[in-house]
Each structure stands twice: as structure tokens, then as C-alpha cells.
Scaffold this motif. Structure first.
Motif, mmCIF file in Angstrom:
data_model
loop_
_atom_site.group_PDB
_atom_site.id
_atom_site.type_symbol
_atom_site.label_atom_id
_atom_site.label_comp_id
_atom_site.label_asym_id
_atom_site.label_seq_id
_atom_site.Cartn_x
_atom_site.Cartn_y
_atom_site.Cartn_z
ATOM 1 N N ARG A 6 53.838 35.616 -2.161
ATOM 2 C CA ARG A 6 53.984 34.676 -1.080
ATOM 3 C C ARG A 6 54.628 35.277 0.083
ATOM 4 N NH1 ARG A 6 54.220 29.150 -2.871
ATOM 5 N NH2 ARG A 6 54.011 28.797 -0.597
ATOM 6 N N ILE A 7 55.596 36.062 -0.007
ATOM 7 C CA ILE A 7 56.245 36.427 1.222
ATOM 8 C C ILE A 7 55.060 37.453 1.952
ATOM 9 C CG2 ILE A 7 58.513 36.567 0.591
ATOM 10 C CD1 ILE A 7 58.503 39.495 0.084
ATOM 11 N N LEU A 8 53.947 37.877 1.347
ATOM 12 C CA LEU A 8 53.006 38.552 2.103
ATOM 13 C C LEU A 8 51.996 37.626 2.668
ATOM 14 C CD1 LEU A 8 52.739 41.798 -0.190
ATOM 15 C CD2 LEU A 8 53.511 41.616 2.147
ATOM 16 N N THR A 9 51.950 36.473 2.278
ATOM 17 C CA THR A 9 50.772 35.514 2.821
ATOM 18 C C THR A 9 51.007 35.155 4.371
ATOM 19 O OG1 THR A 9 50.775 34.385 0.518
ATOM 20 C CG2 THR A 9 49.686 33.277 2.219
ATOM 21 N N PRO A 10 49.945 35.106 4.905
ATOM 22 C CA PRO A 10 49.879 34.728 6.224
ATOM 23 C C PRO A 10 50.433 33.372 6.421
ATOM 24 C CG PRO A 10 47.933 35.911 5.882
ATOM 25 C CD PRO A 10 48.514 35.585 4.651
ATOM 26 N N LEU A 11 50.948 32.894 7.527
ATOM 27 C CA LEU A 11 51.449 31.553 7.926
ATOM 28 C C LEU A 11 51.125 31.198 9.354
ATOM 29 C CD1 LEU A 11 53.220 28.950 7.091
ATOM 30 C CD2 LEU A 11 55.080 30.148 8.192
ATOM 31 N N THR A 12 50.530 30.135 9.649
ATOM 32 C CA THR A 12 50.137 29.807 11.035
ATOM 33 C C THR A 12 51.548 28.953 11.551
ATOM 34 O OG1 THR A 12 47.831 29.713 10.786
ATOM 35 C CG2 THR A 12 48.617 28.431 12.689
ATOM 36 N N VAL A 13 52.252 29.413 12.463
ATOM 37 C CA VAL A 13 53.223 28.705 13.218
ATOM 38 C C VAL A 13 52.489 28.182 14.614
ATOM 39 C CG1 VAL A 13 55.520 28.832 14.326
ATOM 40 C CG2 VAL A 13 55.032 29.999 12.337
ATOM 41 N N GLY A 14 52.543 26.955 14.965
ATOM 42 C CA GLY A 14 52.133 26.427 16.207
ATOM 43 C C GLY A 14 50.604 26.823 16.237
ATOM 44 N N ASP A 245 57.764 24.102 16.787
ATOM 45 C CA ASP A 245 56.829 24.596 15.893
ATOM 46 C C ASP A 245 57.485 24.959 14.556
ATOM 47 O OD1 ASP A 245 54.385 24.468 17.666
ATOM 48 O OD2 ASP A 245 55.580 26.125 18.781
ATOM 49 N N LEU A 246 58.726 24.941 14.565
ATOM 50 C CA LEU A 246 59.304 25.841 13.424
ATOM 51 C C LEU A 246 60.702 25.684 13.691
ATOM 52 C CD1 LEU A 246 59.601 27.959 11.125
ATOM 53 C CD2 LEU A 246 59.508 29.928 12.870
ATOM 54 N N ILE A 247 61.533 25.374 12.230
ATOM 55 C CA ILE A 247 63.051 25.346 12.384
ATOM 56 C C ILE A 247 63.478 26.431 11.686
ATOM 57 C CG2 ILE A 247 64.939 23.890 11.476
ATOM 58 C CD1 ILE A 247 63.374 21.503 12.015
ATOM 59 N N VAL A 281 61.077 17.561 7.095
ATOM 60 C CA VAL A 281 60.258 17.852 8.136
ATOM 61 C C VAL A 281 58.697 18.239 7.738
ATOM 62 C CG1 VAL A 281 61.993 18.370 9.679
ATOM 63 C CG2 VAL A 281 60.904 20.289 8.318
ATOM 64 N N SER A 282 57.785 18.458 8.281
ATOM 65 C CA SER A 282 56.475 18.971 7.840
ATOM 66 C C SER A 282 56.073 20.165 8.417
ATOM 67 C CB SER A 282 55.479 17.856 8.388
ATOM 68 O OG SER A 282 55.269 17.532 9.356
ATOM 69 N N ILE A 283 56.910 20.772 9.553
ATOM 70 C CA ILE A 283 56.700 21.922 10.218
ATOM 71 C C ILE A 283 57.407 23.088 9.246
ATOM 72 C CG2 ILE A 283 56.251 21.134 12.460
ATOM 73 C CD1 ILE A 283 59.342 21.647 12.971
ATOM 74 N N PRO A 284 56.938 24.265 9.326
ATOM 75 C CA PRO A 284 57.749 25.223 8.605
ATOM 76 C C PRO A 284 59.335 25.475 8.950
ATOM 77 C CG PRO A 284 55.560 26.517 9.788
ATOM 78 C CD PRO A 284 55.955 24.972 10.351
ATOM 79 N N VAL A 285 60.007 25.940 7.776
ATOM 80 C CA VAL A 285 61.257 26.038 7.911
ATOM 81 C C VAL A 285 61.633 27.494 7.539
ATOM 82 C CG1 VAL A 285 63.407 25.577 7.067
ATOM 83 C CG2 VAL A 285 61.684 23.652 7.788
ATOM 84 N N MET A 286 62.537 28.004 8.277
ATOM 85 C CA MET A 286 63.009 29.507 7.988
ATOM 86 C C MET A 286 64.399 29.455 7.255
ATOM 87 S SD MET A 286 62.444 32.730 10.173
ATOM 88 C CE MET A 286 62.774 31.913 11.827
ATOM 89 N N ALA A 287 64.419 30.407 5.946
ATOM 90 C CA ALA A 287 65.980 30.420 5.409
ATOM 91 C C ALA A 287 66.398 31.748 6.216
ATOM 92 C CB ALA A 287 65.480 30.416 3.939
ATOM 93 N N SER A 288 67.810 31.646 6.117
ATOM 94 C CA SER A 288 68.523 32.585 6.669
ATOM 95 C C SER A 288 69.790 32.996 5.698
ATOM 96 C CB SER A 288 68.601 32.616 7.990
ATOM 97 O OG SER A 288 69.814 31.531 8.420
ATOM 98 N N THR A 302 58.653 30.512 -3.014
ATOM 99 C CA THR A 302 57.978 30.103 -4.396
ATOM 100 C C THR A 302 58.664 28.844 -4.634
ATOM 101 O OG1 THR A 302 57.398 32.458 -4.875
ATOM 102 C CG2 THR A 302 57.274 30.425 -6.494
ATOM 103 N N SER A 303 59.938 28.614 -4.274
ATOM 104 C CA SER A 303 60.643 27.532 -4.720
ATOM 105 C C SER A 303 60.151 26.352 -3.808
ATOM 106 C CB SER A 303 62.022 27.643 -4.792
ATOM 107 O OG SER A 303 62.427 27.915 -3.740
ATOM 108 N N GLY A 304 59.720 26.612 -2.485
ATOM 109 C CA GLY A 304 59.436 25.605 -1.634
ATOM 110 C C GLY A 304 60.772 25.124 -0.934
ATOM 111 N N ASP A 305 61.698 25.978 -0.980
ATOM 112 C CA ASP A 305 62.819 25.670 -0.262
ATOM 113 C C ASP A 305 62.651 26.265 1.257
ATOM 114 O OD1 ASP A 305 64.261 24.840 -2.578
ATOM 115 O OD2 ASP A 305 65.416 26.682 -2.826
ATOM 116 N N ALA A 306 61.675 27.044 1.532
ATOM 117 C CA ALA A 306 61.569 27.365 2.767
ATOM 118 C C ALA A 306 60.355 28.259 2.822
ATOM 119 C CB ALA A 306 62.508 28.658 3.225
ATOM 120 N N ASP A 307 59.708 28.301 4.064
ATOM 121 C CA ASP A 307 58.476 28.797 4.452
ATOM 122 C C ASP A 307 58.352 30.063 4.845
ATOM 123 O OD1 ASP A 307 56.592 26.065 4.156
ATOM 124 O OD2 ASP A 307 58.227 25.688 5.493
ATOM 125 N N LEU A 308 59.439 30.621 5.406
ATOM 126 C CA LEU A 308 59.635 32.040 6.011
ATOM 127 C C LEU A 308 61.160 32.477 5.882
ATOM 128 C CD1 LEU A 308 58.167 30.106 8.506
ATOM 129 C CD2 LEU A 308 57.800 32.600 9.271
#
Length: 674
Positions: A6-14, A245-247, A281-288, A302-308
């Protein structure tokens, strides 16, 4: 090893496709304060782009002078600055990367006399009381954000991140704690959100849809009077509607009494607050925050808690983090140990950031690349941090290295440190060293004490002494009493310590020993234990995400720490982590006595005096943490034979146990040998 798909999968932001889900989070470096600042920044970010990180977030730039972090701090508000920023963006793009400019107004955290805020309420961590912005000035500040965003796009950045977390200006507007305004930007919940939402809309309109627009939201404030989880989710939905585009998610305020990123914080412990944002939200969310391994990053996505996942310090530790994930060599990742010694502690004391485990970070232009002109046979004696760091770096330069270690295992003082609660990340540091030594074919001689004859007969071109330190034994009557033990024996677990303990010496080692005796190892490893100890409600049902403080208040041991200096104990601990350790020990009722003069140790206990008043403390054990002396026996043997070897680490400078200095010194020596 679990698959890292999953972390190697491309993601479109905007409208932009990122090659993977790994992001270098924004981090202050203060590199702009050094010589050749733009060259340094370009090299710093380009190295991370070459390491295949999916996206880079720059350190924060203020949109106006009153919002800078400190006098002379990063400011981007004029077209005259475009060329210096283009040097950075062009270097990143040439390396195949993408970079976002973070726009950060420090608000009441700005260490400048004219700092401003929603209301004139002083921050606990600043000496200046902020001036309240007028309504007109709030609107002007909005225009300043828009201006900086437009300049960023003109300078070649791929987008902007608006910093609305960690207690900075926009976070101050959203929280009732710091927003007591009565105009259109204060009062009701919706009014408190108005400024950040207006900024997002205006920036979106100015930069268009082709540039990435990120908003960094506080997923949990960890402050009384902060937002609740329900309010944060509501705000996140409005951030999306406004045009982000991203939170990106931030955690806590810098003045919060809850630690958020030190090693005492469990990995990915803030996932529940991040999940709360993600569900809204429906836009991607980044964990930190405290994400330092590919496995943790993969689990969050993988858990769906974040997209990046955003990783700032881990990209200091290893700029090739993402590349090593792609290549399947994750065991060679130089993992961030969350010590904060070379990054945050330096930033908070007006110095430039680097990394304890990677001295090249922020200093890329100071280190040569490629092999040394001549390959030499090099012996290094001592398998602690400096010896291992030297061996690795010298081998990477093409030298043929033999490492001698008297113990049967590598690590030296790191084997003591990893036993302390909150320092389990040192296991990762040792893993990295061992793997690299093996991959580089360094010849290891463990369990072998070498002498001058061994080295002189070995036909080595260079000899490096990294034999470390020996505990210093203070001159106290009764120092050989059976009650007296060394910190080495305590941390190795070779002695059973009683219930009444005196610790002589209150440097870093003394505090580590105290934590070893009274601390809870689970607190830095398990979310439930951490939340219980620090009074955190991870679901943020209460405002600010705090629950009643349940930090440990009892312990099976009575511990008393002593130091000779007549100053508060722990004064010289790390700026960003020392307060955490002191808070924990206070709650465990550890006594701290400065200005002590030791007179004797006997069956009655430790005899001492303070201000001339003689006292005796009945104890079962007296633990010596009274400093170290350099172990130079072998060095002196070689000198007596007419050879002057190189000297590094504790064998060179024994004061405290400074792995930061030792590894930096070893790395620089390794690249200097030609």
C-alpha cells in the motif's frame, strides 16, 4: 517480512499523481542561518527526492514579518526571493521529486516582540505577550497567505500547505482557549473557523486547481479549551468543501503538557484522532507523528486510517527510506530513534538541525561522495556507536576495515541505553549498525581484547581507537561499601536493587537510571498505557482531547537523586524531552537534591550535607552516576611504541555519554581518511 504494497501504491492528490504514499513532513532546519544557505537547502531536499520519497513538504515560511518563528526566521513575501526558492525547487525536480511550500504564521509562538494573535493571551512557552490583531489586520493576514501561495507557485513549488496545527496562528483562531474575539472571527464555533476557511478558499482561487493545496489540521489539540473530536471532524469537512486537496494531521500544541513525538510516545499512537478526520472527508488524509518504520506506515494505510504517512525526522535519519522500501532492503533503513537530540533540541536552542544517527543530514555539501582515492587497511578498536559508525562510513568509502570489540556483542553503551524505559528505539539503531557492517563485509573480531602488538603486527595503514569510557569513581569515604554499585551494573541487570535508593549524579545517565528504577516500560510501547499515564482521551470526547491526569503517582522504590551543582536537577537535559522525563519522575515522587556534598557511605546509608547541614539518608543502595573517564589504555600503549592512532568517541571526550558527538566525529574521520 509483511508485504509493503500500500505505501508503494501511487495516489492522485488533486490533479497530481504521487508515486507512493510516503511523504517527508515539514520540519524547521534553520539551514538558512548557515553559510551558502540556498545551496544547503537545495542539496538537503534533493537528497530526499533522490531517495524516492513521494512528496516533500518544506519547512514553514511566514507570509509576513510578525509571523516568523524568530528574528530572521524564514519569510517568503516578495518576488525578490523567487530565485533562492527556485534553486530548491529545480534541484528537487531534477532529482525526480515534488515539493510543497508550507506557509506557517507562528502567531503567539513567534519569538519576536511584535508577535500577534487572535487575542492577547501569552503562550506558556514564549516570553512575549502577543498583540491582538484588529479585524482589518486579520483580513490583511489572509491576503498575505494568498500572496505567499502565489509566489510559491511562481517559484516552482508543486503546491502549498497551510499550517493550521500545533498551536500556531490558525490553530489559535479555531480554539476557544486562545480566541476571545467578538468580531466576525471569534465567538461562535463557526466564527472561529472563518479565517482558515477563508484562506483556503482564497488560496485555491489564486493558485488554481493544478497546484496541490494541503491544510494541516490539528487532529487533537491536547489543550484544555481546545476543540473536541466532533468539532475537529466538522472542521475537516469544511476544509474539504473550501477547496483543499489533502488534509495533513498534526498532533497537540507545542505548549501541551502531553508529549507527542519523543521516544517515550508509542509508535502511531495518534491513529484514533487521525481516523476521526479520515471518516469526516472524502479527500486523502495524511497521518503524522511517531511513524518511523515501513511496517507502521503500511498498517496505517491498510487499516484505512490514512491514505499517506508523513515522516519528518525519519527522513533526516535516512533520506533513502522510500527507495529502500521499493528495493526490499528495509532492514538497511537507518531508523529514527526519536531522540530529538540533533534535530528538535538544536532547533529549540537556536542551532541548525541535523541527525544523531545520520550526521550528513543538513550537511550534505560538507561530505564527499564516491570512494576514497586509495583503499586502505584500517583497524578500529571498540564496537560502540563511534566505532561502528566509523567502520560503516569508512567501508562505504572503499576502505578495508577490521573492527575489534572486547565484548561478545556490539553496541557498547547502547546496550545500556536500550534497557531504559522509553529508549526501546535503540534496538533499531543497533539493528541498522549490525546489518550494514555485515553487508559491507567489515571483518568483526568480537570477544577479543587486542593490545599494541596485535595492531602493530596487523599491517594496518590506519588505527582508530574507539574504546569508550569507564565510570568515574568519586572520592567518598566508604566508596567500596557493599551498598555502592555502578550504573553499568544496574542497567545490565547484574545486581538486584533494593527499595531505598540514592543516585549520585544527575546528568543524563542519572536520570536514565532513575527512570529505569521507577518507570513503566509499557508506557512507551502500548497506546493504552500511554494514554492512561498522560491523561489523554484519544477519541477527544472532551474539549482538547484530555481526560483526568492519571500519570503514575506511586512506585515500589523510594529514589533520591543528588548532584553537587547548586542548580535545578535536569537543567541540561534535552530541551524537547527533558521536561517529559522530569515530569514522570516528579509524579513517581523521586526526590531531587542539588548542592549536595557527600561525606561518607556506611551501614547507615549516604551521609551528605547541603548548605552546611549534615544529613544521612538510609538506603539499600547508592548508585554511582558520577561521570566517566576516557578509556585510553590502548591508545597510550601505542603512543609508547611510537604510534599515534586516531581517537574518537568517549575515548576522546568522556564528558557525559554523547552519542551525537561520537557518531558525528566518527563519520567525519571516516570520510577524511584518504
Amino acid at each position: 517480512m509483511a508485504a509493503l504494497n500500500r505505501i508503494l501504491t501511487p495516489l492522485t492528490v488533486g490533479t497530481t499523481q504521487l508515486p507512493n504514499r510516503m511523504v517527508m513532513g515539514a520540519m524547521h532546519t534553520r539551514l538558512e542561518t548557515l553559510d551558502r544557505p540556498h545551496e544547503r537547502l537545495a542539496a538537503f531536499y534533493a537528497a530526499r527526492a533522490e531517495g524516492e520519497i513521494g512528496l516533500i513538504l518544506s519547512g514553514g515560511y511566514s507570509p509576513n514579518p510578525e509571523g516568523v518563528m524568530e528574528n530572521g526566521g524564514p519569510l517568503f513575501n516578495s518576488a525578490t526571493q523567487l530565485d533562492e526558492h527556485r534553486a530548491v525547487t529545480e534541484a528537487v525536480h531534477q532529482a525526480g521529486g515534488r515539493i510543497i511550500l508550507q506557509i506557517l504564521h507562528a502567531g503567539r509562538y513567534a519569538k519576536v516582540e511584535n508577535c500577534v494573535a487572535p487575542s492577547p493571551i501569552k503562550a506558556r512557552i514564549n516570553t512575549y505577550v502577543p498583540r491582538e490583531l484588529t479585524t482589518q489586520e486579520v483580513w490583511r493576514t489572509l491576503e498575505d497567505f494568498v500572496n505567499t501561495a502565489a509566489l510559491a507557485i511562481e517559484a516552482g513549488y508543486d503546491g502549498v500547505e497551510i499550517m493550521g496545527s500545533e498551536g500556531y496562528l490558525l490553530n489559535e483562531f479555531t480554539a476557544a482557549l486562545t480566541n476571545h474575539r467578538e468580531d466576525e472571527f471569534g465567538g461562535s464555533f463557526d466564527a472561529r473557523l472563518r479565517l482558515p476557511l477563508e484562506i483556503i478558499r482564497a488560496v485555491r482561487q489564486r493558485i488554481g486547481k493544478g497546484a496541490i493545496l494541503i491544510y494541516r489540521i490539528s487532529s487533537i489539540d491536547l489543550m484544555e479549551g481546545g476543540m473536541s473530536g466532533t468539532e475537529i471532524a466538522n472542521f475537516a469537512g469544511q476544509v474539504e468543501s473550501a477547496g483543499a486537496d489533502l488534509i495533513n494531521t498534526g498532533v497537540g500544541w507545542h505548549e501541551s503538557a502531553v508529549p507527542t513525538i519523543g521516544a517515550t510516545v508509542p509508535r502511531a499512537v495518534w491513529r484514533e484522532s487521525i481516523r476521526n478526520v479520515k471518516r469526516a472527508v472524502s479527500i486523502p488524509v495524511m497521518a503524522s507523528n511517531r511513524i518511523n518504520t515501513p511496517e507502521i506506515a503500511e498498517a496505517l494505510i491498510t487499516s484505512g486510517d490514512a491514505d499517506l504517512v508523513s515522516m519528518a525526522r525519519p527522513l533526516l535519519a535516512d533520506p533513502d527510506f522510500a527507495k529502500k522500501v521499493r528495493l526490499g532492503t528495509t532492514d538497511e533503513i537507518n531508523t529514527c530513534i526519536a531522540c530529538n537530540q540533533a534535530c528538535l533540541d538544536r532547533i529549540f536552542t537556536e542551532r541548525t538541525a541535523t541527525c544523531l544517527v545520520n550526521p550528513r543530514a543538513g550537511r550534505e555539501i560538507e561530505f564527499p561522495k564516491g570512494p576514497a582515492p586509495v583503499s586502505k587497511r584500517v583497524a578500529v578498536v571498540g564496537g560502540g556507536p563511534s566505532g561502528m559508525a566509523f567502520a560503516i562510513n569508512a567501508s562505504e568509502r572503499g576502505h578495508r576495515v577490521t573492527l575489534f570489540e572486547a565484548d561478545t556483542q556490539l553496541g557498547g553503551q547502547l546496550n545500556l541505553a536500550k534497557a531504559v524505559p522509553g529508549k526501546a528505539e535503540f534496538h533499531e539503531m543497533l539493528r541498522y549498525f549490525r546489518v550494514r557492517l555485515d553487508r559491507l563485509n567489515v571483518t568483526l573480531n568480537l570477544g577479543k581484547t587486542v593490545n599494541a602488538d596485535d595492531l602493530l603486527s596487523g599491517d594496518f595503514d590506519e588505527v582508530v581507537i574507539a574504546t569508550g569510557v569507564k565510570p568515574r569513581i568519586p572520592d567518598i569515604a566508604g566508596i567500596d561499601h557493599s551498598k555502592v554499585v555502578s550504573y553499568v551494573d544496574v542497567l545490565k541487570g547484574t545486581v538486584e536493587i533494593g527499595s531505598r535508593v540514592a543516585i549520585i549524579g544527575a546528568g543524563g545517565i542519572g536520570f536514565d537510571v532513575a527512570e529505569f528504577l521507577v518507570g513503566d516500560a509499557e508506557e512507551s510501547l502500548l497506546a493504552e498505557a500511554f494514554f492512561r499515564a498522560w491523561g489523554v482521551d484519544p477519541e477527544s470526547e472532551r474539549a482538547g482531547g484530555l481526560s483526568p491526569d492519571n500519570l503514575h503517582t506511586s512506585t515500589a522504590r523510594a529514589v533520591c537523586m543528588f548532584q553537587r551543582k547548586a542548580e535545578p536537577l535536569g537543567k541540561r537535559l534535552g530541551k524537547s524531552t527533558g521536561w517529559i522525563l522530569k515530569a514522570k519522575l516528579r509524579k513517581a515522587h523521586v526526590q531531587m537534591i542539588p548542592g549536595a556534598h557527600y561525606t561518607a557511605i556506611d551501614d547507615d546509608g549516604l551521609h551528605y550535607s547541603v548548605d552546611g547541614n549534615a544529613k544521612v539518608l538510609p538506603v539499600d543502595h547508592v548508585i554511582l552516576c558520577s561521570g566517566q573517564i576516557a578509556n585510553r589504555d590502548l591508545f597510550e600503549q601505542l603512543q609508547a611504541r611510537g604510534v599515534t592512532p586516531r581517537l574518537i568517541g568517549g575515548a576522546d571526550v568522556a564528558s557525559e555519554l554523547d552519542a551525537l558527538r561520537a557518531i558525528d566525529q566518527a563519520t567525519r574521520l571516516a570520510v577524511a581518511i584518504v
